[in-house]
Design a protein around this motif. Sequence first.
Motif, mmCIF file in Angstrom:
data_model
loop_
_atom_site.group_PDB
_atom_site.id
_atom_site.type_symbol
_atom_site.label_atom_id
_atom_site.label_comp_id
_atom_site.label_asym_id
_atom_site.label_seq_id
_atom_site.Cartn_x
_atom_site.Cartn_y
_atom_site.Cartn_z
ATOM 1 N N MET A 195 53.446 30.182 12.649
ATOM 2 C CA MET A 195 53.077 30.739 13.938
ATOM 3 C C MET A 195 53.550 32.180 14.064
ATOM 4 O O MET A 195 54.496 32.610 13.404
ATOM 5 N N ALA A 196 52.870 32.938 14.909
ATOM 6 C CA ALA A 196 53.274 34.295 15.292
ATOM 7 C C ALA A 196 53.342 34.279 16.814
ATOM 8 O O ALA A 196 52.356 34.539 17.492
ATOM 9 N N GLY A 197 54.513 33.920 17.330
ATOM 10 C CA GLY A 197 54.633 33.715 18.764
ATOM 11 C C GLY A 197 53.966 32.407 19.152
ATOM 12 O O GLY A 197 54.241 31.358 18.564
ATOM 13 N N ASP A 198 53.058 32.465 20.095
ATOM 14 C CA ASP A 198 52.375 31.265 20.570
ATOM 15 C C ASP A 198 51.072 30.982 19.831
ATOM 16 O O ASP A 198 50.409 29.978 20.109
ATOM 17 N N ALA A 199 50.699 31.843 18.896
ATOM 18 C CA ALA A 199 49.426 31.687 18.174
ATOM 19 C C ALA A 199 49.683 31.550 16.680
ATOM 20 O O ALA A 199 50.706 32.017 16.163
ATOM 21 N N PRO A 200 48.763 30.929 15.964
ATOM 22 C CA PRO A 200 48.929 30.838 14.514
ATOM 23 C C PRO A 200 48.973 32.216 13.865
ATOM 24 O O PRO A 200 48.260 33.128 14.271
ATOM 25 N N PHE A 201 49.800 32.351 12.847
ATOM 26 C CA PHE A 201 49.873 33.572 12.048
ATOM 27 C C PHE A 201 48.544 33.776 11.328
ATOM 28 O O PHE A 201 47.958 32.825 10.801
#
Length: 256
Positions: A173-179
Amino acid sequence: MTAELSPTDIAKFVASRRAADFVEDGMRVGLGTGSTAAWLVKYLGRRVRDEGLKIRAVPTSTRTAELARQVGIEVISLDEAGWLDLTIDGADEFDPKLNLIKGGGGAHLQEKIVASASDQMIVIADAAKDVATLGAFPLPLEVLRFGGASTRTLVERVLAEMDVDGRETSLRMAGDAPFITDEGNHVLDLHLKRIGDAKALSLALNQIPGVVENGLFLGICDKVVIGFEDGRAELRDGASGEVSVTEVDLTEAAGL
């Protein structure tokens, strides 16, 4: 200057500085991604500026490309280069045979393509990356976004048949969203703890539909340079088995 750096940063600079000695005028050089590779790029930029070093570089990520341009290194594509004289990159783990796990920064697809298109690959790392057996660091797996859930299920089924000590998978993840990788894909991290047969695992994973590439670099690395916080740089040659140690002037880190 070195008092402002952490021991890990000093070790990363030392490895990068020693590896930079292999870069010669006129070379086509692959530049890796990550915190250790960033030291290399900055130092090579200084050589370009102060010594007139002329190289053409193929970066392995948009991050590295941006940094290379900032420090004055000529950036070209791999297609423009055709073939590379040398690639220098970091690693998340390396074993006694110089097999690697890479992809902590999510750039292992481009990194593997660039390294494989080079006459020589040198890995730069601190001593913490030196392991007896690969697997403690999660193995990155770049996967297509389409059908991601089914791809993950297939990966977990394959892992059930592999010689590993852990089989947990997680979507990076990158924060709340997928990387998202530079190629627009997702990354699954495989928490394996120990990899008993890296070659068999690599082949099995890459046969799964939806898998783009895994982070196992097997038989690709030629040399490893290990940096230490006291300024020592240890060079291990995979072909000859020779080990040599040199001292790096830590004051050269100033201004990078």
